[in-house]
Design an enzyme around this catalytic site. Structure first.
Site, mmCIF file in Angstrom:
data_model
loop_
_atom_site.group_PDB
_atom_site.id
_atom_site.type_symbol
_atom_site.label_atom_id
_atom_site.label_comp_id
_atom_site.label_asym_id
_atom_site.label_seq_id
_atom_site.Cartn_x
_atom_site.Cartn_y
_atom_site.Cartn_z
ATOM 1 N N LYS A 30 0.855 -1.199 0.000
ATOM 2 C CA LYS A 30 0.000 0.000 0.000
ATOM 3 C C LYS A 30 0.878 1.232 0.000
ATOM 4 C CE LYS A 30 -4.467 0.848 0.120
ATOM 5 N NZ LYS A 30 -5.491 -0.020 -0.496
ATOM 6 N N GLY A 72 -21.304 1.073 -5.017
ATOM 7 C CA GLY A 72 -22.728 0.981 -4.695
ATOM 8 C C GLY A 72 -23.590 0.883 -5.940
ATOM 9 N N TYR A 73 -23.272 1.677 -6.951
ATOM 10 C CA TYR A 73 -24.102 1.640 -8.170
ATOM 11 C C TYR A 73 -24.006 0.271 -8.849
ATOM 12 C CZ TYR A 73 -25.822 1.749 -12.795
ATOM 13 O OH TYR A 73 -26.527 1.378 -13.915
ATOM 14 N N GLY A 126 -24.352 4.343 -0.055
ATOM 15 C CA GLY A 126 -23.389 4.773 -1.069
ATOM 16 C C GLY A 126 -23.937 4.436 -2.438
ATOM 17 N N GLY A 179 -21.882 5.346 -5.317
ATOM 18 C CA GLY A 179 -20.758 5.703 -6.189
ATOM 19 C C GLY A 179 -20.436 4.510 -7.060
ATOM 20 N N ASN A 180 -19.164 4.321 -7.375
ATOM 21 C CA ASN A 180 -18.779 3.227 -8.263
ATOM 22 C C ASN A 180 -19.256 1.873 -7.711
ATOM 23 O OD1 ASN A 180 -16.717 0.918 -8.657
ATOM 24 N ND2 ASN A 180 -16.394 2.192 -10.446
HETATM 25 P P1 NAD Z 1 -17.006 6.541 -4.774
HETATM 26 O O1 NAD Z 1 -16.299 7.788 -4.414
HETATM 27 O O2 NAD Z 1 -17.276 6.239 -6.207
HETATM 28 O O3 NAD Z 1 -18.414 6.468 -4.026
HETATM 29 C C1 NAD Z 1 -18.568 6.741 -2.668
HETATM 30 C C2 NAD Z 1 -20.044 6.913 -2.364
HETATM 31 O O4 NAD Z 1 -20.178 7.177 -0.973
HETATM 32 C C3 NAD Z 1 -20.701 8.080 -3.088
HETATM 33 O O5 NAD Z 1 -21.981 7.668 -3.495
HETATM 34 C C4 NAD Z 1 -20.845 9.129 -1.994
HETATM 35 O O6 NAD Z 1 -21.941 9.969 -2.208
HETATM 36 C C5 NAD Z 1 -21.091 8.244 -0.807
HETATM 37 N N1 NAD Z 1 -20.842 8.927 0.464
HETATM 38 C C6 NAD Z 1 -19.883 9.842 0.774
HETATM 39 N N2 NAD Z 1 -20.043 10.266 2.023
HETATM 40 C C7 NAD Z 1 -21.110 9.602 2.524
HETATM 41 C C8 NAD Z 1 -21.770 9.606 3.760
HETATM 42 N N3 NAD Z 1 -21.362 10.415 4.749
HETATM 43 N N4 NAD Z 1 -22.807 8.784 3.921
HETATM 44 C C9 NAD Z 1 -23.223 7.981 2.929
HETATM 45 N N5 NAD Z 1 -22.663 7.949 1.724
HETATM 46 C C10 NAD Z 1 -21.611 8.742 1.527
HETATM 47 O O7 NAD Z 1 -16.140 5.383 -4.089
HETATM 48 P P2 NAD Z 1 -16.162 3.827 -4.444
HETATM 49 O O8 NAD Z 1 -15.063 3.538 -5.386
HETATM 50 O O9 NAD Z 1 -17.538 3.414 -4.742
HETATM 51 O O10 NAD Z 1 -15.689 3.198 -3.040
HETATM 52 C C11 NAD Z 1 -16.598 3.017 -1.968
HETATM 53 C C12 NAD Z 1 -15.967 2.142 -0.915
HETATM 54 O O11 NAD Z 1 -15.569 0.896 -1.486
HETATM 55 C C13 NAD Z 1 -14.694 2.694 -0.266
HETATM 56 O O12 NAD Z 1 -14.660 2.255 1.067
HETATM 57 C C14 NAD Z 1 -13.588 2.007 -1.060
HETATM 58 O O13 NAD Z 1 -12.375 1.943 -0.312
HETATM 59 C C15 NAD Z 1 -14.208 0.653 -1.237
HETATM 60 N N6 NAD Z 1 -13.609 -0.114 -2.343
HETATM 61 C C16 NAD Z 1 -13.687 0.347 -3.624
HETATM 62 C C17 NAD Z 1 -13.146 -0.400 -4.645
HETATM 63 C C18 NAD Z 1 -13.256 0.044 -6.086
HETATM 64 O O14 NAD Z 1 -12.896 -0.739 -6.959
HETATM 65 N N7 NAD Z 1 -13.781 1.225 -6.371
HETATM 66 C C19 NAD Z 1 -12.503 -1.623 -4.370
HETATM 67 C C20 NAD Z 1 -12.444 -2.083 -3.052
HETATM 68 C C21 NAD Z 1 -13.015 -1.303 -2.047
#
Ligand code: NAD
Length: 435
Positions: A110, A234-235, A229, A231-232
């Site tokens: 990391k 959750g959607y 959530g 975002g990426n």
């Molecule tokens: P993202 O930035 O695309 O989405 C984050 C989402 O969280 C958004 O919808 C945002 O509106 C929402 N959010 C922010 N603050 C909030 C709050 N206070 N309450 C509720 N919702 C809130 O990020 P992502 O890539 O979707 O990542 C989300 C989580 O998944 C993170 O913990 C990340 O470390 C983990 N993760 C992501 C990946 C990946 O491939 N993207 C892989 C492993 C783990």
């Protein structure tokens, strides 16, 4: 605030207690656990970056290489003002376990820089990324350590870093190594993988399918899901769960969420959110949005909904000792990293809420990063469907291995997953004769 590195050590001690009996040579086992408490390599520096006004600013940067018994170190790079050496150490440890969970041939790494990237111009961000790549140049490579995006970093930043790496090493090294395979999460045009965007959410839905089967759910439409959530992660989780017939009744963003009892339409909800700039008027069913389709809810309410499956997909530490007792879901699929605090974990276990831990549930992302690396090294690229077809069996078998351990030891999903992961790393260390 508790120290994340100390937490990762405590977690390892807990797993070690459960695993110790299955090893004949207790001394070797104890030595392995001792070694795994400290990253093999930890690098720290001050990066000097020329700011737009001509001044030079220093940024503290880290790279932690936890363990490479199973293969090269792998793990993201985080740009955040709260990054610390111990956070990076802990995250690299968790990456060792995550790679072992789906059996991909990597150890954990990391990186991080203490910076608020929102305060930088694009030029400053690029110069910072390039300075970090120069710092990493003699520490990484396709067979050594393979960074990727994490919080506040993305494909563009990986593209700058690959470019800087290629330009800062010797011609001999460029000629003998495929340096583009030193980073994953790259844009498709520079060797990124098809299917990477949706991989984490989709991987989580493969876990959902397995879980529903084990819980004896016969009709998918009877399984209700709330997702924190949108975002990426959750959607894509919502999209694929909906496509398979599950009923996604709630999603949320930072300003709150929506509840649609009859099941919402994820694609239309996303389109509406992007147009309106928020979720509150986006109560969409079958392509039509109307406020009469449901109601607005807060993030706290979403977590406490009476649903079958709760899917935290936003932030860490959202389920704490204060709200864990109010969770009504039968199971939680941790798509975010670390959404449940250790105290909350104990309350959930007591209340028989099954938790599928992050290192298993969201491992689809790093698994497709592995596919990206494999495609780069062979110089031959797969379609999105080929990627998906290769992802599913790895997620399925990781879930099955967790389930067997869980039943055998009558333990939690988290401990069962960690037991498999730690065992696989220790077995690799023993085979190599490192302990
Ligand atoms: P993202 O930035 O695309 O989405 C984050 C989402 O969280 C958004 O919808 C945002 O509106 C929402 N959010 C922010 N603050 C909030 C709050 N206070 N309450 C509720 N919702 C809130 O990020 P992502 O890539 O979707 O990542 C989300 C989580 O998944 C993170 O913990 C990340 O470390 C983990 N993760 C992501 C990946 C990946 O491939 N993207 C892989 C492993 C783990």
């Amino acid at each position: 605030m508790s120290n994340p590195h100390q937490n990762s050590i405590k977690q390892l001690d807990k797993v070690a207690k459960l695993l110790r009996n299955s090893y004949q040579d207790k001394k070797r086992f104890d030595n392995a656990i001792k070694q795994l408490k400290t990253p093999q390599n930890f690098f720290e520096t001050d990066l000097e970056v020329t700011m737009d006004d001509g001044s030079i600013k220093k940024f503290k940067a880290f790279r932690s290489q936890h363990d490479n018994a199973r293969g090269p170190y792998k793990g993201g790079i985080r740009f955040h003002q709260n990054v610390s050496a111990d956070e990076v150490r802990a995250l690299s440890t968790w990456m060792t376990w995550k790679c072992a969970v789906t059996g991909i041939p990597y150890g954990g790494g990391k990186g991080g820089i203490i910076v608020n990237p929102k305060e930088l111009s694009e030029g400053e961000l690029q110069r910072l990324s390039r300075a970090y790549a120069r710092f990493l140049a003699d520490k990484i490579g396709p067979w050594v350590d393979i960074p990727a995006p994490d919080v506040n970093t993305n494909g563009q930043i990986m593209a700058w870093m690959v470019d800087e790496l290629e330009n800062s090493v010797s011609v001999e090294r460029r000629a003998s190594e495929n340096l583009s395979a030193s980073f994953t999460g790259k844009p498709i045009m520079l060797g990124g993988s098809q299917g990477r965007d949706e991989a984490t959410g989709l991987g989580g839905v493969f876990i959902l399918e397995k879980l529903a089967e084990k819980l004896g759910q016969e009709r998918k439409r009877d399984v209700t899901i709330a997702i924190q959530g949108f975002g990426n992660v959750g959607y894509w989780f919502a999209h694929h769960a909906d496509q398979l017939g599950y009923k996604v009744v709630a999603v949320s963003g930072s300003k709150g969420g929506i509840y649609v009892e009859d099941g919402l339409d994820p694609a239309k909800t996303l389109e509406c959110k992007n147009t309106k700039g928020g979720l509150d008027t986006c109560l969409c069913i079958d392509g039509k949005c109307s406020v009469s389709n449901g109601r607005n809810i807060t993030n706290e309410e979403l977590l406490e909904l009476d649903v079958d499956i709760l899917v935290p997909s936003a932030l860490e530490n959202v389920i704490t000792k204060d709200n864990a007792g109010k969770i009504k879901a039968k199971a939680i699929i941790e798509m975010a990293n670390g959404p449940i605090t250790p105290e909350a974990d104990e309350i959930l276990a007591k209340n028989k809420v099954l938790v599928i831990p992050d290192v298993l549930a969201n491992a689809g992302g790093v698994t497709v990063s592995y596919f990206e690396w494999a495609q780069n090294l062979q110089g031959y690229y797969w379609t999105r469907d080929e990627v998906v077809a290769k992802l599913q069996p790895l997620m399925d078998s990781a879930f099955e291995a967790m389930w067997i351990m869980l039943k055998q030891h009558q333990t939690t999903g988290r401990l069962a997953t960690y037991m498999n992961a730690v065992k696989s790393v220790i077995d690799a260390m023993m085979l190599r004769g490192r302990i």
